[in-house]
Design a protein around this motif. Structure first.
Motif, PDB file in Angstrom:
ATOM      1  N   ASP A 101     -80.590   8.631  63.849  1.00  0.00           N
ATOM      2  CA  ASP A 101     -81.847   9.355  64.055  1.00  0.00           C
ATOM      3  C   ASP A 101     -82.168  10.080  62.759  1.00  0.00           C
ATOM      4  OD1 ASP A 101     -84.026  10.833  64.973  1.00  0.00           O
ATOM      5  OD2 ASP A 101     -82.732  12.419  65.791  1.00  0.00           O
ATOM      6  N   ALA A 102     -83.265   9.687  62.119  1.00  0.00           N
ATOM      7  CA  ALA A 102     -83.611  10.233  60.807  1.00  0.00           C
ATOM      8  C   ALA A 102     -83.978  11.710  60.869  1.00  0.00           C
ATOM      9  CB  ALA A 102     -84.766   9.431  60.207  1.00  0.00           C
ATOM     10  N   VAL A 103     -84.416  12.202  62.019  1.00  0.00           N
ATOM     11  CA  VAL A 103     -84.867  13.595  62.119  1.00  0.00           C
ATOM     12  C   VAL A 103     -83.679  14.551  62.173  1.00  0.00           C
ATOM     13  CG1 VAL A 103     -86.151  15.255  63.520  1.00  0.00           C
ATOM     14  CG2 VAL A 103     -87.027  12.915  63.224  1.00  0.00           C
ATOM     15  N   THR A 104     -82.718  14.292  63.059  1.00  0.00           N
ATOM     16  CA  THR A 104     -81.569  15.191  63.216  1.00  0.00           C
ATOM     17  C   THR A 104     -80.398  14.828  62.322  1.00  0.00           C
ATOM     18  OG1 THR A 104     -80.674  13.817  64.990  1.00  0.00           O
ATOM     19  CG2 THR A 104     -82.152  15.635  65.634  1.00  0.00           C
ATOM     20  N   THR A 125     -70.155   6.546  74.441  1.00  0.00           N
ATOM     21  CA  THR A 125     -70.991   6.845  73.278  1.00  0.00           C
ATOM     22  C   THR A 125     -70.342   7.934  72.435  1.00  0.00           C
ATOM     23  OG1 THR A 125     -72.965   6.388  74.610  1.00  0.00           O
ATOM     24  CG2 THR A 125     -73.302   7.550  72.532  1.00  0.00           C
ATOM     25  N   THR A 126     -70.352   7.734  71.116  1.00  0.00           N
ATOM     26  CA  THR A 126     -69.907   8.755  70.175  1.00  0.00           C
ATOM     27  C   THR A 126     -71.102   9.227  69.350  1.00  0.00           C
ATOM     28  OG1 THR A 126     -67.712   7.747  70.016  1.00  0.00           O
ATOM     29  CG2 THR A 126     -68.325   9.304  68.292  1.00  0.00           C
ATOM     30  N   VAL A 127     -71.241  10.545  69.241  1.00  0.00           N
ATOM     31  CA  VAL A 127     -72.335  11.136  68.470  1.00  0.00           C
ATOM     32  C   VAL A 127     -71.734  11.986  67.356  1.00  0.00           C
ATOM     33  CG1 VAL A 127     -74.387  12.601  68.539  1.00  0.00           C
ATOM     34  CG2 VAL A 127     -73.772  11.231  70.540  1.00  0.00           C
ATOM     35  N   ARG A 128     -72.130  11.709  66.111  1.00  0.00           N
ATOM     36  CA  ARG A 128     -71.660  12.496  64.961  1.00  0.00           C
ATOM     37  C   ARG A 128     -72.867  13.120  64.257  1.00  0.00           C
ATOM     38  NH1 ARG A 128     -69.514   8.642  61.747  1.00  0.00           N
ATOM     39  NH2 ARG A 128     -71.238   8.677  60.252  1.00  0.00           N
ATOM     40  N   ASN A 129     -72.743  14.388  63.913  1.00  0.00           N
ATOM     41  CA  ASN A 129     -73.832  15.075  63.235  1.00  0.00           C
ATOM     42  C   ASN A 129     -73.673  14.915  61.725  1.00  0.00           C
ATOM     43  OD1 ASN A 129     -75.852  16.727  62.320  1.00  0.00           O
ATOM     44  ND2 ASN A 129     -75.112  18.606  63.300  1.00  0.00           N
ATOM     45  N   ASP A 130     -74.449  14.006  61.160  1.00  0.00           N
ATOM     46  CA  ASP A 130     -74.454  13.804  59.715  1.00  0.00           C
ATOM     47  C   ASP A 130     -75.574  14.594  59.053  1.00  0.00           C
ATOM     48  OD1 ASP A 130     -72.298  12.150  59.863  1.00  0.00           O
ATOM     49  OD2 ASP A 130     -73.428  10.274  59.711  1.00  0.00           O
ATOM     50  N   GLY A 131     -76.254  15.441  59.824  1.00  0.00           N
ATOM     51  CA  GLY A 131     -77.309  16.260  59.270  1.00  0.00           C
ATOM     52  C   GLY A 131     -76.779  17.558  58.690  1.00  0.00           C
ATOM     53  N   SER A 132     -77.690  18.450  58.360  1.00  0.00           N
ATOM     54  CA  SER A 132     -77.311  19.694  57.693  1.00  0.00           C
ATOM     55  C   SER A 132     -77.385  20.910  58.603  1.00  0.00           C
ATOM     56  CB  SER A 132     -78.211  19.928  56.474  1.00  0.00           C
ATOM     57  OG  SER A 132     -79.585  19.967  56.874  1.00  0.00           O
ATOM     58  N   THR A 268     -73.649  22.366  77.627  1.00  0.00           N
ATOM     59  CA  THR A 268     -74.209  22.175  76.292  1.00  0.00           C
ATOM     60  C   THR A 268     -73.048  22.134  75.317  1.00  0.00           C
ATOM     61  OG1 THR A 268     -74.500  24.560  75.990  1.00  0.00           O
ATOM     62  CG2 THR A 268     -76.426  23.301  76.747  1.00  0.00           C
ATOM     63  N   ARG A 269     -73.244  21.399  74.263  1.00  0.00           N
ATOM     64  CA  ARG A 269     -72.218  21.299  73.224  1.00  0.00           C
ATOM     65  C   ARG A 269     -72.916  21.346  71.866  1.00  0.00           C
ATOM     66  NH1 ARG A 269     -67.266  18.738  71.889  1.00  0.00           N
ATOM     67  NH2 ARG A 269     -66.894  19.351  69.727  1.00  0.00           N
ATOM     68  N   VAL A 270     -72.583  22.337  71.053  1.00  0.00           N
ATOM     69  CA  VAL A 270     -73.195  22.486  69.740  1.00  0.00           C
ATOM     70  C   VAL A 270     -72.383  21.688  68.727  1.00  0.00           C
ATOM     71  CG1 VAL A 270     -73.865  24.077  67.918  1.00  0.00           C
ATOM     72  CG2 VAL A 270     -74.089  24.762  70.326  1.00  0.00           C
ATOM     73  N   LEU A 271     -73.063  20.718  68.087  1.00  0.00           N
ATOM     74  CA  LEU A 271     -72.425  19.920  67.045  1.00  0.00           C
ATOM     75  C   LEU A 271     -72.812  20.490  65.694  1.00  0.00           C
ATOM     76  CD1 LEU A 271     -72.678  16.084  67.840  1.00  0.00           C
ATOM     77  CD2 LEU A 271     -70.729  17.623  68.121  1.00  0.00           C
ATOM     78  N   ASP A 272     -71.863  21.109  65.027  1.00  0.00           N
ATOM     79  CA  ASP A 272     -72.115  21.529  63.656  1.00  0.00           C
ATOM     80  C   ASP A 272     -72.082  20.306  62.740  1.00  0.00           C
ATOM     81  OD1 ASP A 272     -72.399  24.243  64.215  1.00  0.00           O
ATOM     82  OD2 ASP A 272     -70.228  24.570  64.151  1.00  0.00           O
ATOM     83  N   ALA A 273     -72.555  20.485  61.524  1.00  0.00           N
ATOM     84  CA  ALA A 273     -72.559  19.381  60.561  1.00  0.00           C
ATOM     85  C   ALA A 273     -71.148  18.820  60.404  1.00  0.00           C
ATOM     86  CB  ALA A 273     -73.094  19.863  59.222  1.00  0.00           C
ATOM     87  N   GLY A 274     -71.046  17.508  60.547  1.00  0.00           N
ATOM     88  CA  GLY A 274     -69.762  16.827  60.408  1.00  0.00           C
ATOM     89  C   GLY A 274     -68.974  16.694  61.689  1.00  0.00           C
ATOM     90  N   GLU A 275     -69.380  17.381  62.765  1.00  0.00           N
ATOM     91  CA  GLU A 275     -68.648  17.317  64.029  1.00  0.00           C
ATOM     92  C   GLU A 275     -69.108  16.135  64.873  1.00  0.00           C
ATOM     93  OE1 GLU A 275     -67.224  21.850  65.018  1.00  0.00           O
ATOM     94  OE2 GLU A 275     -69.092  21.143  65.921  1.00  0.00           O
ATOM     95  N   SER A 276     -68.219  15.707  65.806  1.00  0.00           N
ATOM     96  CA  SER A 276     -68.507  14.562  66.675  1.00  0.00           C
ATOM     97  C   SER A 276     -68.279  14.942  68.130  1.00  0.00           C
ATOM     98  CB  SER A 276     -67.612  13.372  66.322  1.00  0.00           C
ATOM     99  OG  SER A 276     -67.876  12.893  65.027  1.00  0.00           O
TER     100      SER A 276
END
Length: 705
Positions: A101-104, A125-132, A268-276
């Motif tokens: 997802d280009a936005v997040t 499903t695995t979700v990784r936050n590659d955003g900032s 709810t689960r907060v994904l910081d940058a780099g977290e999965s």
């Protein structure tokens, strides 16, 4: 519908298609477009799937189209395929689909494990936050599928759903999706191409995964294909059915399978940058009808099991027998009688640790009672079990501590599930937090001590209370804390089995309140109910086979000395409908009664090799709770066993459609009043005397000698 190994092909320049099974209109394909989200579609379908493979709801992003479901999410609609990977090993083909997802900046991986040679898959499903910036997740799907039973209209689609509660489990019912309480026709194209906003949903809360609904079901196109689904999670989950419009304004049925969500479970689960974050696992199995789809799911469940072993006969002293009051004096004659019946394991149930008072609120230390076992202690009873040729077992409820237990004071508050800094307490029990190292250390020491000091080879793990939404200690939300707890529970079990690989472990939670394949992929058997009335057990036993493997579906048989032969056969037949789980005051029986019980045990042992390869079937369909006539069968390659229960007061007659072959009565009383006939391979005619009565029929399949 035949299984096939997944293949990849470019059907056009705009999309790659991976055929998961059966290259025909009823098969399943993964579609990977260049300019749209990935999705699942029937093999014969064309174009981009209406429903994306993944839906993600997150704070600040919400839905692209307003609804009360978890579909049409903004992130799900924005996902674009980055690539995919296919590997095969150990009877599975693993497909990973990578999207972004280009936005997040979220990077999403869908894991699809397809069972080779079959038509079933497991997904998560695995979700990784590659955003900032952090992303607060509110729902992550494990699997989304549009047109789950092909192109059948919603009006022609049925949903099989299981209602469950303590001693009233496995109440399966068919619902027409277009019914008054379902997905009625709304003329959506007339409303500017808007999707429906509601859903038909099944939601389970807390950590009783089957406490409200069974975590499985079937979708069926009338006269057409069926799709079985299951949620493999020992906690909160959601299954939802909704309607969306495709590009041509045709209504598309959508099935979505989720773990905990914000709306349903305060997750709810907060994904910081780099977290999965990884979602729970779910599965699908498809075939040409509902019973065939469940047969395919049965095969799939066997493939999920980590350490399957021969299903031995277990005697447990609780149900309608000692009822939590074991003593040396009561147990020793019962041990002898269980050994004579042919039992292979003997489990001492609740109360063995309590030195007085109510055993319910004293749990925690798990040290043998002195007052209950005065001469020689518990070891004397355990030695008697072993001398009788049986493996000794004990009941444990490891996840709780009674308010009277010394452990309630000695462990720190952080070792317990909490809300707002206060321990969660349910019915005089605190709930342990298995994320805490002191808790795991204590439980490991308990198990290791009982195995090493007493030679225990069997544990019945019970779980009689549930914490509600979860714990907010060390978590982004109560639902997040509960999910962490659920996963810590599985990690603890994995550690126990790694140290003691020969242990046989029964899964129990107030009977069957946690019947899911997160646990059953690891554990050996599942108690199907705490129901003490033998006349109420048949629909539970028959229905258990929808969601539990036959060799794991431990149905209680509790014959008693004050029963008639017919009553003994009735309760023993219930046990033989799955995996026989024996109880009852066998030590007080007459020689004739003892022989009748032993015959049932012997049949269970003789049929073991067929049991572990059998698939269930229901000659009369799935029963209602009060149905006077109930039938459930297990079909193997060579023969079938069919249990028929008659709960009516008068005599009756019935025709049953059974597999072709010669039919006889495999288990019944010495003086049998049933008449069983068959003309060639037509229906089996039964004439049954006034009930209640039951029999186990055997069909030796045609063409076999």
């Amino acid at each position: 519908m035949q299984g096939s190994q997944p293949t990849t092909a470019n059907h056009s320049s705009a999309a790659t298609r991976v055929i998961l099974w059966a290259e025909d209109p009823d098969g399943l394909a993964l579609v990977l477009p260049d300019d749209a989200p990935a999705g699942l579609a029937t093999s014969g379908g064309a174009g981009t799937p209406t429903q994306p493979l993944v839906e993600i709801l997150a704070v600040g992003h919400g839905r692209a189209s307003a609804n009360t479901r978890n579909t049409a999410t903004a992130i799900g609609a924005r996902l674009r395929v980055l690539g995919h990977d296919v590997t095969s090993a150990d009877g599975w083909t693993d497909i990973q689909v990578f999207q972004g997802d280009a936005v997040t900046g979220l990077h999403v991986t869908s894991h699809l494990r397809v069972r080779e040679g079959g038509s079933s898959l497991q997904s998560w499903t695995t979700v990784r936050n590659d955003g900032s910036v952090p992303v607060a997740l509110q729902a992550v799907s494990s699997l989304m599928i549009g047109r789950p039973v092909g192109t059948a209209p919603v009006a022609d689609t049925l949903s099989l759903e299981g209602h469950s509660e303590w001693v009233g489990e496995n109440r399966w019912a068919w619902t027409r999706l277009s019914g008054q309480d379902g997905l009625v026709g709304l003329d959506l194209p007339a409303h500017q191409h808007q999707d429906a906003r509601g859903a038909r949903s099944l939601v389970s809360t807390g950590s009783w995964s089957s406490g409200r609904y069974n975590p499985s079901g079937v979708l069926l196109a009338e006269g057409g294909p069926g799709l079985a689904w299951q949620v493999e999670h020992n906690g909160a989950w959601r299954a939802e059915l909704g309607v969306r419009l495709d590009a041509s304004d045709e209504e598309v049925l959508v099935l979505g399978l989720f773990g905990p969500t914000d709306d349903d479970h305060a997750w709810t689960r907060v994904l910081d940058a780099g977290e999965s974050f990884e979602s729970i696992q779910v599965s699908l199995a498809a075939s040409d009808g509902w019973q065939e789809a469940l047969a395919e799911m049965t095969r799939h469940r066997r493939a999920l099991r980590r350490t399957p072993r021969r299903p031995a006969v277990v005697f447990n002293d609780y149900m309608n027998t000692l009822m939590g009051d074991p003593t040396t004096a009561k147990l020793l004659p019962l041990v002898d009688a269980a050994a004579r019946s042919g039992a292979e394991y003997f489990c001492i149930d609740a109360g063995w640790y309590d030195d007085g008072g109510d055993w319910w609120d004293s749990v925690g230390l798990w040290e043998p009672s002195v007052s209950r076992f005065p001469a020689g202690g518990l070891r004397r009873v355990v030695d008697a079990i072993r001398a009788g040729g049986m493996v000794p077992g004990l009941w444990l409820e490891p996840e709780v501590v009674g308010v009277r237990s010394p452990l309630a004071e000695s462990l720190p508050d952080e070792a317990f599930l909490q809300r707002h800094g206060v321990r969660i307490t349910e019915q005089s029990r605190h709930l342990l937090d298995l994320r805490h190292r002191d808790v795991v250390k204590h439980l490991d020491e308990v198990v290791d001590r009982l195995v090493e000091d007493f030679g225990v080879g069997y544990f019945k793990l019970d779980y009689n209370v549930t914490p509600g939404a979860g714990t907010d200690l060390g978590a982004d939300s109560p639902g997040d804390g509960l999910l962490q707890q659920n996963r810590a529970h599985l990690d603890w079990i994995d550690g126990v089995l790694e140290r003691h690989p020969d242990l046989v472990i029964e899964n129990c939670a107030s009977g069957a309140m946690r019947s899911d394949y997160a646990l059953l992929s690891r554990l050996d058997l599942q108690s199907t109910s705490d129901q003490q009335n033998p006349l109420l057990y048949p629909p539970i036993a028959a229905g258990a086979l929808v969601g539990i493997l036959p060799e794991q579906a431990a149905n209680w048989a509790y014959p008693q000395p004050d029963m008639t032969d017919e009553q003994i056969v009735f309760t023993m037949s219930t046990g033989l409908a799955g995996r026989l789980y024996l109880s009852g005051k066998l030590d007080e029986m007459t020689p004739g009664q003892t022989a009748l019980v032993a015959r049932g045990v012997e049949l269970a042992k003789q049929w073991t090799s067929q049991l572990v390869d059998s698939v269930p079937f229901w000659p009369l369909g799935l029963p209602t709770w009060s149905a006077p006539l109930v039938a459930a069968g297990l079909r193997s390659a060579d023969e079938s066993l069919v249990v028929v229960w008659w709960r009516g007061a008068e005599a009756t007659a019935i025709n049953l459609d059974l597999p072709a072959g010669a039919v006889d009565i495999a288990y019944g009383p010495p003086d049998d009043g049933w008449h069983v006939t068959r003309d060639t391979d037509g229906p089996v005619q039964l004439r049954i005397p006034a009930g209640p009565q039951a029999r186990v029929l055997r069909v030796r399949h045609a063409g076999l000698t």
